[in-house]
Design an enzyme around this catalytic site. Structure first.
Site, PDB file in Angstrom:
ATOM      1  N   LYS A  69     -22.661 -26.499  47.723  1.00 54.75           N
ATOM      2  CA  LYS A  69     -23.417 -25.388  47.118  1.00 54.75           C
ATOM      3  C   LYS A  69     -24.488 -24.819  48.047  1.00 54.75           C
ATOM      4  O   LYS A  69     -24.769 -23.612  48.011  1.00 54.75           O
ATOM      5  CB  LYS A  69     -24.052 -25.846  45.794  1.00 54.75           C
ATOM      6  CG  LYS A  69     -23.039 -26.251  44.734  1.00 54.75           C
ATOM      7  CD  LYS A  69     -22.213 -25.053  44.266  1.00 54.75           C
ATOM      8  CE  LYS A  69     -21.214 -25.455  43.218  1.00 54.75           C
ATOM      9  NZ  LYS A  69     -20.328 -24.359  42.806  1.00 54.75           N
TER      10      LYS A  69
ATOM     11  N   GLU B 211     -27.712 -20.244  37.379  1.00 55.75           N
ATOM     12  CA  GLU B 211     -27.090 -21.066  36.339  1.00 55.75           C
ATOM     13  C   GLU B 211     -26.670 -22.367  37.025  1.00 55.75           C
ATOM     14  O   GLU B 211     -26.465 -22.381  38.253  1.00 55.75           O
ATOM     15  CB  GLU B 211     -25.863 -20.336  35.771  1.00 55.75           C
ATOM     16  CG  GLU B 211     -24.574 -20.476  36.566  1.00 55.75           C
ATOM     17  CD  GLU B 211     -24.596 -19.795  37.957  1.00 55.75           C
ATOM     18  OE1 GLU B 211     -25.529 -19.006  38.234  1.00 55.75           O
ATOM     19  OE2 GLU B 211     -23.693 -20.072  38.750  1.00 55.75           O
TER      20      GLU B 211
ATOM     21  N   SER C  69     -16.111 -32.203  47.989  1.00 58.75           N
ATOM     22  CA  SER C  69     -17.113 -31.151  47.769  1.00 58.75           C
ATOM     23  C   SER C  69     -18.507 -31.690  47.486  1.00 58.75           C
ATOM     24  O   SER C  69     -19.503 -30.973  47.716  1.00 58.75           O
ATOM     25  CB  SER C  69     -16.660 -30.246  46.616  1.00 58.75           C
ATOM     26  OG  SER C  69     -16.334 -31.020  45.476  1.00 58.75           O
TER      27      SER C  69
HETATM   28  C1  FEV Z   1     -22.312 -23.038  39.632  1.00 55.88           C
HETATM   29  C2  FEV Z   1     -21.917 -24.070  38.648  1.00 55.88           C
HETATM   30  C3  FEV Z   1     -21.159 -25.207  39.251  1.00 55.88           C
HETATM   31  C4  FEV Z   1     -21.717 -26.353  39.775  1.00 55.88           C
HETATM   32  N1  FEV Z   1     -20.969 -27.271  40.489  1.00 55.88           N
HETATM   33  C5  FEV Z   1     -19.708 -27.191  40.691  1.00 55.88           C
HETATM   34  C6  FEV Z   1     -19.047 -28.119  41.619  1.00 55.88           C
HETATM   35  C7  FEV Z   1     -17.695 -27.923  41.973  1.00 55.88           C
HETATM   36  C8  FEV Z   1     -16.875 -26.826  41.354  1.00 55.88           C
HETATM   37  O1  FEV Z   1     -17.395 -25.568  41.715  1.00 55.88           O
HETATM   38  P1  FEV Z   1     -16.536 -24.586  42.685  1.00 55.88           P
HETATM   39  O2  FEV Z   1     -16.479 -25.237  44.027  1.00 55.88           O
HETATM   40  O3  FEV Z   1     -17.290 -23.299  42.707  1.00 55.88           O
HETATM   41  O4  FEV Z   1     -15.174 -24.480  42.039  1.00 55.88           O
HETATM   42  C9  FEV Z   1     -17.096 -28.771  42.883  1.00 55.88           C
HETATM   43  N2  FEV Z   1     -17.778 -29.795  43.460  1.00 55.88           N
HETATM   44  C10 FEV Z   1     -19.056 -30.032  43.142  1.00 55.88           C
HETATM   45  C11 FEV Z   1     -19.764 -31.177  43.796  1.00 55.88           C
HETATM   46  C12 FEV Z   1     -19.734 -29.207  42.204  1.00 55.88           C
HETATM   47  O5  FEV Z   1     -21.038 -29.474  41.894  1.00 55.88           O
HETATM   48  C13 FEV Z   1     -23.139 -26.713  39.676  1.00 55.88           C
HETATM   49  O6  FEV Z   1     -23.843 -26.198  38.827  1.00 55.88           O
HETATM   50  O7  FEV Z   1     -23.591 -27.572  40.499  1.00 55.88           O
END
Ligand code: FEV
Length: 388
Positions: free
Chosen positions: A82, A104, A371
């Site tokens: 992120k 969000e 991720s």
């Molecule tokens: C924006 C809302 C999604 C969130 N996280 C999604 C997330 C995801 C899925 O989100 P995407 O990569 O955007 O599909 C995959 N791996 C981790 C470690 C994540 O935290 C958050 O709020 O942290």
């Protein structure tokens, strides 16, 4: 739309000037080498990029098939991919002179990354988060507050990511002039899906260089989990032109697709509009969005980004799903075999690797996007075990 029939910006008229302003500044930034130099410099010196590409020999031996490489986005500062997006968008917000940042969050990783870049730049930060997610990702709520962010609890609906995004959009509609909405995934109204992909494609660009340096070849298969779709799109994007590289997007199968309690928007949803974007969503016969379910807060969303919808229709990416139980099993599996605690979201990709790798030859190469890290999920995983 921007992605075939998908994308667009189905938003109230009052937001059009803000969306136009964002698109104008993003296009200017795209052409500004100083912007990218600053962005890339922070990725190296603040995030710690490039993230490693690690050959997981334990699980490779155990499964007896493809060579399994992990792209270690879990080692980034704040513990997930992120931050790549947040660092780019906060530079945009500053170009636009915005002092109030809203976001969000579901898993809290995006919320923590947003709070992090706001602390770094001395900007006000408000993060909307469902009550359900605040409970199951409580460590990240504490991190956001420690970083100086105001975390606003959302009780509406299922009190998860969809509801948090509703509140963030309402806030932005009420304060379009002084507020920058730092959207956390490849969804939402244009230009967000495009913009987020541009700030996440560093994952795939690094992977392409690293796998070539390590093996002299391109991967035979790549696997990533898909919530809104940003880590998967960033990972896949530099490989889309290489037709021989098979791409697999893994959605949240929750309690099983037949149960109706899941978040498999592509596998079990259909075309619709939500949060300003035409894409695939979980809907009932009347087009009402139905509640999603996933053990992982970051995948617990009844939609997916529009670029994935197009890649699905074109057959360039195979979208599959794994259940909560398979994800938890994969969490324990990687932890005990490689000494790496994966985020429950990432564990969905790993669960599919357990099915795919044995079907591949030993001289084939499989790369999976790890991720994020799983510290935030220890209670969830422990409790799940007790329930079984
Ligand atoms: C924006 C809302 C999604 C969130 N996280 C999604 C997330 C995801 C899925 O989100 P995407 O990569 O955007 O599909 C995959 N791996 C981790 C470690 C994540 O935290 C958050 O709020 O942290």
């Amino acid at each position: 739309g921007q992605f075939g029939p998908y994308g667009g910006r189905y938003m109230p008229e009052t937001l059009v000037p803000a969306l136009d302003e964002l698109e104008r500044h993003f296009k200017a930034a795209l052409a500004d080498e100083d912007f990218w130099q600053a962005y890339r410099g922070m990725l190296v010196d603040y995030v710690g990029r490039p993230s490693p590409l690690f050959l997981a020999q334990g699980v490779t031996q155990e499964l007896g098939g493809a060579q399994i490489y992990l792209k270690r986005e879990d080692l980034n500062h704040t513990g997930a991919h992120k931050i790549n997006n947040c660092l780019g968008q906060i530079l945009l917000a500053r170009r636009m002179g915005k002092r109030r940042i809203i976001a969000e969050t579901g898993a809290g990783q995006h919320g923590v990354a947003t709070a992090t870049v706001c602390a770094l730049h001395g900007l006000q930060c408000v993060v909307y988060m469902g009550a359900e997610d605040m409970a199951r990702q409580s460590v990240n709520v504490r991190r956001m507050r420690m970083l100086g962010a105001e975390v606003r609890v959302v009780h509406a609906g299922t009190a998860t990511l969809k509801d948090a995004m509703n509140e963030a959009l309402r806030d932005w509609i009420a304060h379009p002039a002084d507020t920058y909405y730092l959207l956390g995934t490849g969804a939402g109204p244009h230009p967000y899906p495009w913009l987020v992909r541009e700030f996440q494609k560093v994952i795939g660009e690094e992977t392409r260089q690293q796998i070539a340096a390590k093996t002299g070849r391109m991967p035979d298969a790549m696997v990533a989990c898909v919530g809104g779709g940003s880590n998967a799109m960033g990972f896949f994007y530099p490989f889309l032109e290489l037709e021989d590289v098979r791409l697999y997007g893994v959605e949240a199968g929750g309690l099983g697709l037949a149960s109706g309690a899941h978040a498999a928007s592509i596998s079990a949803g259909h075309e619709g509009v939500l949060h300003g974007c035409r894409s695939y969503y979980l809907q009932d016969g009347d087009g009402q969005i139905v509640n999603a379910h996933s053990i992982s807060a970051g995948l617990d969303y009844p939609g997916v980004g529009p670029e994935h919808a197009l890649l699905h229709d074109r057959g360039r990416v195979d979208y599959v799903s794994v259940t909560d139980a398979q994800a938890v099993a994969a969490f324990h599996w990687l932890t005990r075999k490689e000494g790496i605690l994966p985020a429950l979201e990432s564990a969905h990709a790993l669960a599919y690797v357990r099915e795919l790798a044995p079907r591949m030859a030993r001289d084939q190469i499989l790369v999976v996007c790890l991720s994020g890290r799983g510290d935030k999920d220890l209670d969830t995983v422990t409790q799940f075990g007790e329930e079984v």
